[in-house]
Enzyme design. Structure first.
Site, PDB file in Angstrom:
ATOM      1  N   GLY A  55       3.258  -0.015  -5.897  1.00  0.00           N
ATOM      2  CA  GLY A  55       3.935  -0.787  -6.738  1.00  0.00           C
ATOM      3  C   GLY A  55       3.377  -0.667  -8.294  1.00  0.00           C
ATOM      4  O   GLY A  55       3.061  -1.555  -9.056  1.00  0.00           O
ATOM      5  N   ALA A  56       3.064   0.696  -8.552  1.00  0.00           N
ATOM      6  CA  ALA A  56       2.288   0.623  -9.710  1.00  0.00           C
ATOM      7  C   ALA A  56       3.299   0.888 -11.001  1.00  0.00           C
ATOM      8  O   ALA A  56       2.786   0.931 -12.048  1.00  0.00           O
ATOM      9  CB  ALA A  56       1.509   2.114  -9.764  1.00  0.00           C
ATOM     10  N   TYR A 199       8.637 -14.712   2.725  1.00  0.00           N
ATOM     11  CA  TYR A 199       7.248 -13.866   1.996  1.00  0.00           C
ATOM     12  C   TYR A 199       6.026 -14.158   2.659  1.00  0.00           C
ATOM     13  O   TYR A 199       5.351 -13.499   2.927  1.00  0.00           O
ATOM     14  CB  TYR A 199       7.391 -14.147   0.646  1.00  0.00           C
ATOM     15  CG  TYR A 199       6.533 -13.774  -0.286  1.00  0.00           C
ATOM     16  CD1 TYR A 199       6.294 -12.380  -0.706  1.00  0.00           C
ATOM     17  CD2 TYR A 199       5.425 -14.621  -0.946  1.00  0.00           C
ATOM     18  CE1 TYR A 199       5.161 -11.842  -1.324  1.00  0.00           C
ATOM     19  CE2 TYR A 199       4.351 -14.252  -1.534  1.00  0.00           C
ATOM     20  CZ  TYR A 199       4.446 -12.811  -1.877  1.00  0.00           C
ATOM     21  OH  TYR A 199       3.460 -12.226  -2.809  1.00  0.00           O
TER      22      TYR A 199
END
Length: 332
Positions: A55-56, A199
């Site tokens: 997730g960079a 989530y």
């Protein structure tokens, strides 16, 4: 090789407490160094290390990548957005850092395997894995009864993808006698934030796996850290407009939090409010439920939400899909 002793015909292992003693001494030293000279402590910790960040392409992941590269780490960037990844890698290289971009879909377990295989072939090891990629969905259970796929999607990325990467990299970490796996989770696991059951379910699963893995692998030199972030002002929360009125941690503070955890390797990093929430649910569970449920009844289901979709997604969730894992070529 572990020693064994025979007791009543059963071969029992003899525990080695030396790694634990070393961990306590090193941990105390790292904590002092971090408090007195945080910049120098980070450089000492990551200089020459290989760090894989999922997730960079934006938000916390991108910010941490910049900081670690400045401190001397080789940062391996992965997400589904090829353009955003390469833009980030180029900026890091222009500033004198080392960065390599790998396009991969962490929700695809085969892509996870290919990514780890390619990274180990290219770099030989991963010293620090930061499982930062995530998907968040805001929807009450009663509105999710015909949307079971919401739960499958969050589990696929937030849980299965994260532990698939870790399980691919643990053998090499164990062989070198050192490694650090950081799993990003949320303060919401302590108080069951309404409308986030999909989530939170995935993050609770990740927390359970992390704690069990740490208890099994602590003596091997591998450390695990849970990052219980509060609400952070990143693209992940942008689609849910009600969050514009909520207090949130700044991206800069979130990056500093991560860098501090990389240096000190805590079991868990959490805010004071998170500890308070955990205490409330432990000591006064019904009172805590009353408070949270009251807030749930006050705030309408779709208040402040954009018309397009009802999910708060990370940049990873909205990027173009790339099924092949390869280092992205530098632009000329």
């Amino acid at each position: 090789m572990s020693r064994r002793i025979m007791i009543g015909g059963i071969a029992l292992g003899v525990p080695d407490f030396r790694p634990h003693a070393k961990r306590f001494v090193d941990g105390a030293a790292r904590g002092v160094h971090q408090r007195l000279m945080p910049g120098a402590a980070l450089r000492r910790r990551v200089n020459g290390k290989v760090v894989l960040i999922t997730g960079a392409s934006s938000g916390i992941g991108a910010g941490v990548a910049h900081k670690l590269a400045e401190a001397g780490a080789t940062v391996l960037l992965t997400a589904r957005s090829a353009d955003a990844l390469e833009d980030l890698a180029e900026k890091i290289r222009d500033n004198g850092g080392e960065a390599v971009a790998y396009r991969a879909d962490i929700a695809d377990l085969d892509d996870c395997d290919r990514l780890c295989q390619k990274v180990l072939e290219d770099h030989g090891r991963v010293d620090i894995l930061i499982n930062n990629a995530g998907r968040s969905i805001r929807r009450s259970v009663v509105y999710s009864l015909d949307r079971f796929h919401d739960y499958q999607r969050t589990m696929q990325l937030n849980y299965f993808g994260a532990i698939r990467l870790a399980m691919n990299l643990i053998p090499a970490m164990k062989a070198q006698g050192d490694g650090h796996i950081i799993n990003v989770t949320t303060v919401g696991v302590f108080n069951g934030v309404p409308r986030f059951s999909a989530y939170l379910g995935s993050k609770c699963a990740l927390e359970g796996w992390t704690m069990a893995a740490q208890n099994e692998l602590l003596h091997t030199g591998i450390s695990f850290t849970l990052m219980n972030y509060p609400l952070v002002r990143t693209p992940m929360i942008a689609p849910t407009k009600i969050y514009d009125y909520f207090p949130a941690m700044s991206p800069e503070k979130a990056v500093d939090w991560m860098c501090e955890a990389i240096v000190t390797r805590p079991k868990r990093k959490v805010t004071a409010f998170g500890l308070f929430s955990q205490g409330m649910y432990t000591v006064l569970p019904k009172t805590a439920e009353l408070i949270v449920n009251t807030g749930y009844q006050i705030v309408p289901e779709f208040f402040g939400k954009e018309k397009k979709g009802s999910e708060g997604k990370s940049s990873l969730a909205s990027d173009e899909t790339g099924s092949n894992v390869q280092p992205l070529r530098r632009r000329k």
